[in-house]
Design a protein around this motif. Sequence first.
Motif, PDB file in Angstrom:
ATOM      1  N   PRO A   1     139.104   2.128 120.164  1.00 38.74           N
ATOM      2  CA  PRO A   1     139.109   0.773 120.720  1.00 38.74           C
ATOM      3  C   PRO A   1     139.854   0.689 122.043  1.00 38.74           C
ATOM      4  O   PRO A   1     139.469  -0.071 122.934  1.00 38.74           O
ATOM      5  CB  PRO A   1     139.804  -0.049 119.628  1.00 38.74           C
ATOM      6  CG  PRO A   1     139.468   0.670 118.365  1.00 38.74           C
ATOM      7  CD  PRO A   1     139.508   2.131 118.739  1.00 38.74           C
ATOM      8  N   ALA A   2     140.904   1.480 122.206  1.00 40.00           N
ATOM      9  CA  ALA A   2     141.656   1.478 123.465  1.00 40.00           C
ATOM     10  C   ALA A   2     140.771   1.933 124.624  1.00 40.00           C
ATOM     11  O   ALA A   2     140.810   1.344 125.714  1.00 40.00           O
ATOM     12  CB  ALA A   2     142.879   2.381 123.345  1.00 40.00           C
TER      13      ALA A   2
ATOM     14  N   GLY B   1     140.794  -6.062 119.649  1.00 39.52           N
ATOM     15  CA  GLY B   1     141.334  -4.769 119.218  1.00 39.52           C
ATOM     16  C   GLY B   1     141.438  -4.697 117.709  1.00 39.52           C
ATOM     17  O   GLY B   1     141.048  -3.695 117.093  1.00 39.52           O
TER      18      GLY B   1
ATOM     19  N   THR C   1     146.044  -1.737 121.644  1.00 37.15           N
ATOM     20  CA  THR C   1     144.814  -1.487 120.879  1.00 37.15           C
ATOM     21  C   THR C   1     144.723  -0.086 120.283  1.00 37.15           C
ATOM     22  O   THR C   1     143.762   0.208 119.593  1.00 37.15           O
ATOM     23  CB  THR C   1     143.566  -1.725 121.762  1.00 37.15           C
ATOM     24  OG1 THR C   1     143.577  -0.798 122.860  1.00 37.15           O
ATOM     25  CG2 THR C   1     143.541  -3.137 122.303  1.00 37.15           C
TER      26      THR C   1
END
Length: 228
Positions: A210-211, A188, A110
């Motif tokens: 997003p990670a 993701g 992601t």
Amino acid sequence: MKQLLSGIKIGVNKNLYVKDPESSVLGKKIVEKSIVLINESGFENFTFKKLGLEIGSNESSIYRYFENKHKLLLYLTSWYWAWKEYQLVFATNNIEDPEQVLETAINVLTRQIKKDSLTTHIDEIILNEVVVNEFSKSYLTKEVDKENKEGFFEIYNRLILRLKKMILAVNSDYPYAVTLASTVLEGGLHQHFLREHFPSLTDCNEELSPAQYFNHLVLSTLKHTKNG
């Protein structure tokens, strides 16, 4: 990792192409320029005629490699997920702690993309933009069930199942592991899309990736259900 990957050829389903584009200079140019053109104009506006003009070759020469632009998009997205799979395997190979393995895997799947030295003709940064914007168009079709049976989405499926196993390694009793894994991969892409086009609809920005979000979502969910 780059040295280890430098000699590896990314493999995709052979039925996605008529002739392997990796087998010739023209084939590699078709792949390279199609990524750029799709990213610039969108998949709907992309045609083999435009691609032929871009690479200085007849439109018919492209059909010697790909049956149609849908198969080309499937090829590009399959290559992308296979590349991600290699990254995931190498990034987690020497980690023993299951939670750290899972966190690393989510980061790989992601995170913001950086240029890799695996190939010279594929810009992974641009390809990532294509996947974020166009991947859903590869499977939101009437032919999806048939194409899935033919293995066109095999790498994507395999990657989700890899992540599922990592989730269960952290919490073997979690009942929705494959759903959570597929949510991470698809989500993701969606969060990167929202951050670029609908920033008011996501908390992800330059400071929050997003990670980070998906690590929080997955690990806190597994911890809560394990303790509960």
